[in-house]
Motif scaffolding. Structure first.
Motif, PDB file in Angstrom:
ATOM      1  N   GLU A  28      21.133   5.628  14.330  1.00  0.00           N
ATOM      2  CA  GLU A  28      20.052   4.629  14.287  1.00  0.00           C
ATOM      3  C   GLU A  28      19.682   4.281  12.848  1.00  0.00           C
ATOM      4  O   GLU A  28      19.504   3.112  12.497  1.00  0.00           O
ATOM      5  CB  GLU A  28      18.819   5.176  15.034  1.00  0.00           C
ATOM      6  CG  GLU A  28      17.666   4.180  15.178  1.00  0.00           C
ATOM      7  CD  GLU A  28      16.510   4.424  14.236  1.00  0.00           C
ATOM      8  OE1 GLU A  28      15.656   3.548  14.138  1.00  0.00           O
ATOM      9  OE2 GLU A  28      16.473   5.474  13.582  1.00  0.00           O
ATOM     10  N   GLN A  29      19.592   5.314  12.008  1.00  0.00           N
ATOM     11  CA  GLN A  29      19.146   5.071  10.632  1.00  0.00           C
ATOM     12  C   GLN A  29      20.222   4.445   9.751  1.00  0.00           C
ATOM     13  O   GLN A  29      19.902   3.791   8.770  1.00  0.00           O
ATOM     14  CB  GLN A  29      18.671   6.379  10.007  1.00  0.00           C
ATOM     15  CG  GLN A  29      17.325   6.831  10.530  1.00  0.00           C
ATOM     16  CD  GLN A  29      16.174   5.982  10.017  1.00  0.00           C
ATOM     17  OE1 GLN A  29      15.910   5.938   8.817  1.00  0.00           O
ATOM     18  NE2 GLN A  29      15.491   5.276  10.904  1.00  0.00           N
ATOM     19  N   TYR A  30      21.500   4.645  10.105  1.00  0.00           N
ATOM     20  CA  TYR A  30      22.556   4.142   9.220  1.00  0.00           C
ATOM     21  C   TYR A  30      23.227   2.872   9.753  1.00  0.00           C
ATOM     22  O   TYR A  30      23.682   2.044   8.963  1.00  0.00           O
ATOM     23  CB  TYR A  30      23.620   5.238   9.013  1.00  0.00           C
ATOM     24  CG  TYR A  30      24.583   4.930   7.891  1.00  0.00           C
ATOM     25  CD1 TYR A  30      24.204   5.053   6.551  1.00  0.00           C
ATOM     26  CD2 TYR A  30      25.878   4.484   8.170  1.00  0.00           C
ATOM     27  CE1 TYR A  30      25.075   4.743   5.528  1.00  0.00           C
ATOM     28  CE2 TYR A  30      26.756   4.177   7.145  1.00  0.00           C
ATOM     29  CZ  TYR A  30      26.354   4.302   5.829  1.00  0.00           C
ATOM     30  OH  TYR A  30      27.217   3.992   4.807  1.00  0.00           O
ATOM     31  N   ALA A  62       7.839  13.422   5.955  1.00  0.00           N
ATOM     32  CA  ALA A  62       8.255  12.015   6.018  1.00  0.00           C
ATOM     33  C   ALA A  62       9.582  11.928   6.763  1.00  0.00           C
ATOM     34  O   ALA A  62      10.153  12.955   7.145  1.00  0.00           O
ATOM     35  CB  ALA A  62       8.394  11.438   4.610  1.00  0.00           C
ATOM     36  N   GLN A  63      10.029  10.690   6.967  1.00  0.00           N
ATOM     37  CA  GLN A  63      11.250  10.341   7.719  1.00  0.00           C
ATOM     38  C   GLN A  63      10.965  10.404   9.228  1.00  0.00           C
ATOM     39  O   GLN A  63      10.818  11.481   9.814  1.00  0.00           O
ATOM     40  CB  GLN A  63      12.450  11.210   7.346  1.00  0.00           C
ATOM     41  CG  GLN A  63      12.912  11.021   5.910  1.00  0.00           C
ATOM     42  CD  GLN A  63      13.445   9.614   5.620  1.00  0.00           C
ATOM     43  OE1 GLN A  63      14.099   9.011   6.467  1.00  0.00           O
ATOM     44  NE2 GLN A  63      13.155   9.091   4.437  1.00  0.00           N
ATOM     45  N   SER A  64      10.936   9.208   9.816  1.00  0.00           N
ATOM     46  CA  SER A  64      10.499   9.088  11.211  1.00  0.00           C
ATOM     47  C   SER A  64      11.237  10.032  12.160  1.00  0.00           C
ATOM     48  O   SER A  64      10.604  10.684  13.003  1.00  0.00           O
ATOM     49  CB  SER A  64      10.664   7.639  11.685  1.00  0.00           C
ATOM     50  OG  SER A  64      12.018   7.217  11.555  1.00  0.00           O
ATOM     51  N   ASN A  65      12.549  10.102  12.036  1.00  0.00           N
ATOM     52  CA  ASN A  65      13.289  10.903  13.027  1.00  0.00           C
ATOM     53  C   ASN A  65      13.091  12.395  12.813  1.00  0.00           C
ATOM     54  O   ASN A  65      13.096  13.170  13.782  1.00  0.00           O
ATOM     55  CB  ASN A  65      14.765  10.507  13.045  1.00  0.00           C
ATOM     56  CG  ASN A  65      14.964   9.111  13.626  1.00  0.00           C
ATOM     57  OD1 ASN A  65      14.039   8.553  14.228  1.00  0.00           O
ATOM     58  ND2 ASN A  65      16.141   8.545  13.451  1.00  0.00           N
ATOM     59  N   GLU A 101       0.800  -1.243   0.000  1.00  0.00           N
ATOM     60  CA  GLU A 101       0.000   0.000   0.000  1.00  0.00           C
ATOM     61  C   GLU A 101       0.829   1.287   0.000  1.00  0.00           C
ATOM     62  O   GLU A 101       0.277   2.369  -0.190  1.00  0.00           O
ATOM     63  CB  GLU A 101      -0.966  -0.002   1.192  1.00  0.00           C
ATOM     64  CG  GLU A 101      -2.088  -1.012   1.021  1.00  0.00           C
ATOM     65  CD  GLU A 101      -3.109  -0.994   2.164  1.00  0.00           C
ATOM     66  OE1 GLU A 101      -3.986  -1.868   2.147  1.00  0.00           O
ATOM     67  OE2 GLU A 101      -3.028  -0.122   3.048  1.00  0.00           O
ATOM     68  N   THR A 102       2.156   1.161   0.200  1.00  0.00           N
ATOM     69  CA  THR A 102       3.008   2.368   0.110  1.00  0.00           C
ATOM     70  C   THR A 102       3.351   2.702  -1.339  1.00  0.00           C
ATOM     71  O   THR A 102       3.970   3.732  -1.593  1.00  0.00           O
ATOM     72  CB  THR A 102       4.329   2.160   0.883  1.00  0.00           C
ATOM     73  OG1 THR A 102       4.890   0.912   0.477  1.00  0.00           O
ATOM     74  CG2 THR A 102       4.108   2.169   2.380  1.00  0.00           C
ATOM     75  N   ARG A 103       2.971   1.826  -2.257  1.00  0.00           N
ATOM     76  CA  ARG A 103       3.374   2.026  -3.661  1.00  0.00           C
ATOM     77  C   ARG A 103       2.179   2.292  -4.579  1.00  0.00           C
ATOM     78  O   ARG A 103       2.304   2.239  -5.797  1.00  0.00           O
ATOM     79  CB  ARG A 103       4.160   0.787  -4.145  1.00  0.00           C
ATOM     80  CG  ARG A 103       5.433   0.542  -3.334  1.00  0.00           C
ATOM     81  CD  ARG A 103       6.502   1.585  -3.591  1.00  0.00           C
ATOM     82  NE  ARG A 103       7.484   1.621  -2.498  1.00  0.00           N
ATOM     83  CZ  ARG A 103       8.669   2.237  -2.585  1.00  0.00           C
ATOM     84  NH1 ARG A 103       9.022   2.848  -3.691  1.00  0.00           N
ATOM     85  NH2 ARG A 103       9.480   2.261  -1.551  1.00  0.00           N
TER      86      ARG A 103
END
Ligand SMILES: N[C@@H](CCC(=O)N[C@@H](CS)C(=O)NCC(=O)O)C(=O)O
Length: 196
Positions: free
Chosen positions: A97-99, A64-67, A37-39
């Protein structure tokens, strides 16, 4: 505010925990990641990156982007240290955290728990780098109660998201007494039902 998210996603749960903790009102719209559903064209019109979480504010702006989102939602709250250097240390954990954490621990969990793959079928790098990330956290949390000192911050919210479910990716959290203590502290502080 509308949060488009999937409850199996730690990245999405970060937003829910911050909103619930700070009593920020929101509507949650379920988006099924595994079901694609994200696409869909409708979702891509909202977020061309095709990812949850995505937030739509009352004035129509999206983020967008959680952080980035939790940093915006928690502005001027105690979840961001008042001291500028401590806030920068918090940001360092958010980028880390993201990387260096999520791409291994969250991805291994997704592959095993949601795509049903066996550990043998996975890139061994996921396990090695995931354990390296847990080792780094254990080292820090042996020194301080939370990642940026004595008080909880967004660094803890972001890293709790997938660390507390690391066992679902085959990681043995029993090796990590300081992380286990920190998960309990964080869950209690945020009012979360224990993950284990
Ligand atoms: N760096 C992004 C990662 C977002 C992300 O990868 N979201 C996943 C769910 S955790 C997703 O939407 N995947 C669906 C897709 O890529 O189509 C964040 O922190 O928000």
């Amino acid at each position: 505010m509308k949060i488009y998210g999937d409850r199996i996603s730690g990245n999405c749960l970060k937003l829910k925990w911050v909103c619930d903790h700070l009593a920020l009102p929101y509507d949650w719209i379920d988006i099924d990641v595994v079901g694609g559903e994200t696409r869909t064209p409708d979702f891509l019109a909202l977020n061309p990156w095709g990812q949850v979480p995505t937030v739509v504010f009352a004035d129509g702006r999206t983020l967008a982007q959680s952080n980035a989102i939790i940093r915006y939602l928690a502005r001027a709250s105690a979840l961001i240290p008042a001291d500028d250097f401590a806030a920068a240390q918090m940001d360092a954990w958010l980028f880390w955290e993201q990387y260096s954490h999520e791409p291994y621990i969250a991805v291994r969990r997704f592959q095993m728990t949601y795509l049903g793959k066996s550990a043998d079928a996975l890139d061994p790098k996921l396990e090695a780098r995931g354990y390296a990330a847990l080792d780094a956290m254990e080292s820090k949390l042996t020194e301080t109660r939370y990642l940026v000192g004595a008080e909880i911050s967004l660094a803890d919210v972001a890293l709790l998201a997938y660390t507390r479910f690391a066992h679902e990716g085959g990681f043995d959290l029993g090796r990590y007494p300081a992380i286990t203590r920190w998960i309990g502290d964080g869950e209690r502080h945020l009012g979360l039902t224990p993950a284990r």
